[in-house]
Design a protein around this motif. Structure first.
Motif, PDB file in Angstrom:
ATOM      1  N   ALA A   1      -5.997  -1.315  -6.424  1.00 56.03           N
ATOM      2  CA  ALA A   1      -5.695   0.177  -6.421  1.00 56.03           C
ATOM      3  C   ALA A   1      -4.428   0.696  -5.784  1.00 56.03           C
ATOM      4  N   LEU A   2      -4.129  -0.369  -5.091  1.00 55.89           N
ATOM      5  CA  LEU A   2      -2.820   0.435  -4.347  1.00 55.89           C
ATOM      6  C   LEU A   2      -1.764  -0.728  -4.389  1.00 55.89           C
ATOM      7  N   ALA A   3      -1.633  -1.856  -4.806  1.00 58.68           N
ATOM      8  CA  ALA A   3      -0.883  -2.820  -4.801  1.00 58.68           C
ATOM      9  C   ALA A   3       0.086  -2.867  -6.131  1.00 58.68           C
ATOM     10  N   VAL A   4      -0.133  -2.055  -7.194  1.00 63.51           N
ATOM     11  CA  VAL A   4       0.612  -2.150  -8.391  1.00 63.51           C
ATOM     12  C   VAL A   4       1.386  -0.899  -8.694  1.00 63.51           C
ATOM     13  N   PRO A   5       2.160  -0.513  -9.346  1.00 63.51           N
ATOM     14  CA  PRO A   5       2.985   0.615  -9.410  1.00 63.51           C
ATOM     15  C   PRO A   5       1.985   1.875  -9.950  1.00 63.51           C
TER      16      PRO A   5
ATOM     17  N   ASN B   1       2.559   9.454  -3.020  1.00 61.64           N
ATOM     18  CA  ASN B   1       2.309   7.878  -3.159  1.00 61.64           C
ATOM     19  C   ASN B   1       3.983   7.290  -3.505  1.00 61.64           C
ATOM     20  N   ALA B   2       3.974   6.109  -2.552  1.00 62.54           N
ATOM     21  CA  ALA B   2       5.437   5.323  -2.995  1.00 62.54           C
ATOM     22  C   ALA B   2       4.990   3.917  -2.751  1.00 62.54           C
ATOM     23  N   ASN B   3       5.862   2.976  -3.535  1.00 62.25           N
ATOM     24  CA  ASN B   3       5.448   1.557  -3.530  1.00 62.25           C
ATOM     25  C   ASN B   3       6.718   0.815  -3.780  1.00 62.25           C
ATOM     26  N   THR B   4       6.753  -0.647  -3.681  1.00 65.66           N
ATOM     27  CA  THR B   4       7.902  -1.536  -3.869  1.00 65.66           C
ATOM     28  C   THR B   4       7.315  -2.878  -3.764  1.00 65.66           C
ATOM     29  N   GLN B   5       8.305  -3.785  -4.238  1.00 67.43           N
ATOM     30  CA  GLN B   5       8.228  -5.100  -3.924  1.00 67.43           C
ATOM     31  C   GLN B   5       9.218  -5.746  -3.615  1.00 67.43           C
ATOM     32  N   ASP B   6       9.194  -6.797  -2.795  1.00 69.62           N
ATOM     33  CA  ASP B   6      10.057  -7.702  -1.959  1.00 69.62           C
ATOM     34  C   ASP B   6       9.672  -9.035  -2.028  1.00 69.62           C
ATOM     35  N   ARG B   7      10.440 -10.082  -1.360  1.00 69.69           N
ATOM     36  CA  ARG B   7      10.339 -11.160  -0.672  1.00 69.69           C
ATOM     37  C   ARG B   7      10.129 -11.504   0.799  1.00 69.69           C
ATOM     38  N   HIS B   8       9.769 -10.428   1.316  1.00 68.37           N
ATOM     39  CA  HIS B   8       9.669 -10.415   3.005  1.00 68.37           C
ATOM     40  C   HIS B   8       8.098 -10.604   3.362  1.00 68.37           C
ATOM     41  N   THR B   9       7.756 -11.926   2.923  1.00 71.08           N
ATOM     42  CA  THR B   9       6.355 -12.137   3.186  1.00 71.08           C
ATOM     43  C   THR B   9       5.922 -12.670   4.592  1.00 71.08           C
ATOM     44  N   GLN B  10       4.878 -12.698   4.865  1.00 68.67           N
ATOM     45  CA  GLN B  10       4.248 -13.151   6.019  1.00 68.67           C
ATOM     46  C   GLN B  10       3.431 -14.431   5.796  1.00 68.67           C
TER      47      GLN B  10
ATOM     48  N   ARG C   1       6.073  -9.831  -2.003  1.00 71.70           N
ATOM     49  CA  ARG C   1       5.020  -8.900  -1.354  1.00 71.70           C
ATOM     50  C   ARG C   1       5.230  -7.570  -2.092  1.00 71.70           C
ATOM     51  N   ARG C   2       3.867  -6.922  -2.106  1.00 76.58           N
ATOM     52  CA  ARG C   2       3.661  -5.466  -2.676  1.00 76.58           C
ATOM     53  C   ARG C   2       3.500  -4.723  -1.743  1.00 76.58           C
ATOM     54  N   VAL C   3       4.085  -3.828  -1.479  1.00 75.68           N
ATOM     55  CA  VAL C   3       3.929  -2.772  -0.496  1.00 75.68           C
ATOM     56  C   VAL C   3       3.453  -1.326  -0.777  1.00 75.68           C
ATOM     57  N   ALA C   4       2.334  -0.428  -0.531  1.00 76.27           N
ATOM     58  CA  ALA C   4       2.299   0.779  -1.231  1.00 76.27           C
ATOM     59  C   ALA C   4       1.932   1.685   0.088  1.00 76.27           C
TER      60      ALA C   4
END
Length: 269
Positions: free
Chosen positions: A13-17, A240-249, A256-259
């Protein structure tokens, strides 16, 4: 449904645009500004199609974090999880502002097995054991989501609002429990503790069940992560705001998907 199933749906529910979301996760407090010697509030937690109308599944309370005005965590009371929503009470024994949050961190994996495409969602620590032997073309995405609301007892303060530096977080510029219809309100978004520039922010008033369009309000963060919204009318809003990047742990993850989402109350003029 077990905890893993609830966890997977909450991540989905929270990981997609926002435009692709059918379900939204939210916290809804019975009040956001109270006063008195011994006040309480009740909070609903759910994932739903229509904002603030529990019709899909409950929020998972094992991911609930409540920060008191002194900056220290406290426990929810009288917690209960039903079919469509979870409910809990917060005893506001301190003066100041409380942050109530649900934090989700997980992994999404796609792979092929015997020529068929498969998907898995869940806790990253379970992923290695969960993926079957023989899985091919495995692609892993890390997911971090944060759902919040804020409640003040008496005069607000900001000790509970200090960012942790993990994922997207919102820092109020305008007092978070003093929002008024027709007046602009400003906030800052941080990503891993740094200004989150050029993020699209969407605000939607509740009671979407009773209108034909979501009536979204949009803004974009500036270079300092700041954005401003002007509320068209009073009510509870989901931001709501979300983004994607490559700063993975997660070592196996390539992206990485961030919401982030928050429930804010806007009062009449």
């Amino acid at each position: 449904m077990n905890h893993l199933g609830k966890y997977a749906i909450a991540l989905a529910a929270l990981a997609v645009p926002l435009a692709a979301q059918a379900h939204k996760m939210w916290l809804l407090p019975s009040a956001t500004s109270v006063a008195g010697n011994d006040p309480w509030i009740t909070v609903d937690a759910a994932v739903s199609n229509d904002l603030f109308f529990a019709d899909h599944m409950p929020g998972a309370l094992d991911r609930l974090v409540i920060i008191a005005p002194n900056g220290q965590p406290i426990q929810a009371e009288n917690a209960f999880t039903g079919k469509y929503r979870s409910v809990f009470d917060v005893h506001l024994t301190q003066q100041g502002t409380y942050k109530i949050a649900m934090l989700n961190r997980g992994a999404l994996a796609s792979y092929e097995l015997n020529g068929e495409k498969k998907r898995w969602r869940g806790n990253p620590v379970d992923m290695t054991k969960a993926l079957p032997v023989g899985a091919k073309n495995v692609e892993v995405t890390e997911s971090i989501s944060r759902v919040e609301t804020f409640v003040s007892n008496g005069k607000p303060n900001d000790a509970a609002l200090k960012p942790s530096g993990d994922g997207i977080e919102m820092v109020p510029v305008t007092a978070v429990n003093d929002l008024v219809a027709g007046e602009p309100a400003s906030f800052r978004l941080l990503l891993d503790g740094k200004p989150a520039a050029n993020l699209e922010v969407t605000a939607i008033a509740g009671a979407t069940r009773y209108r034909n369009a979501p009536e979204e309000i949009k803004a974009t963060t500036d270079s300092d992560g700041k954005f401003t919204l002007t509320w068209p009318h009073a009510g509870m809003y989901w931001v709501n705001a979300n983004t994607q990047d490559r700063h993975t742990q997660i070592s196996q993850a390539k992206q990485r998907r961030v919401a982030y989402s928050a429930t804010l109350e806007v009062l009449p003029e």
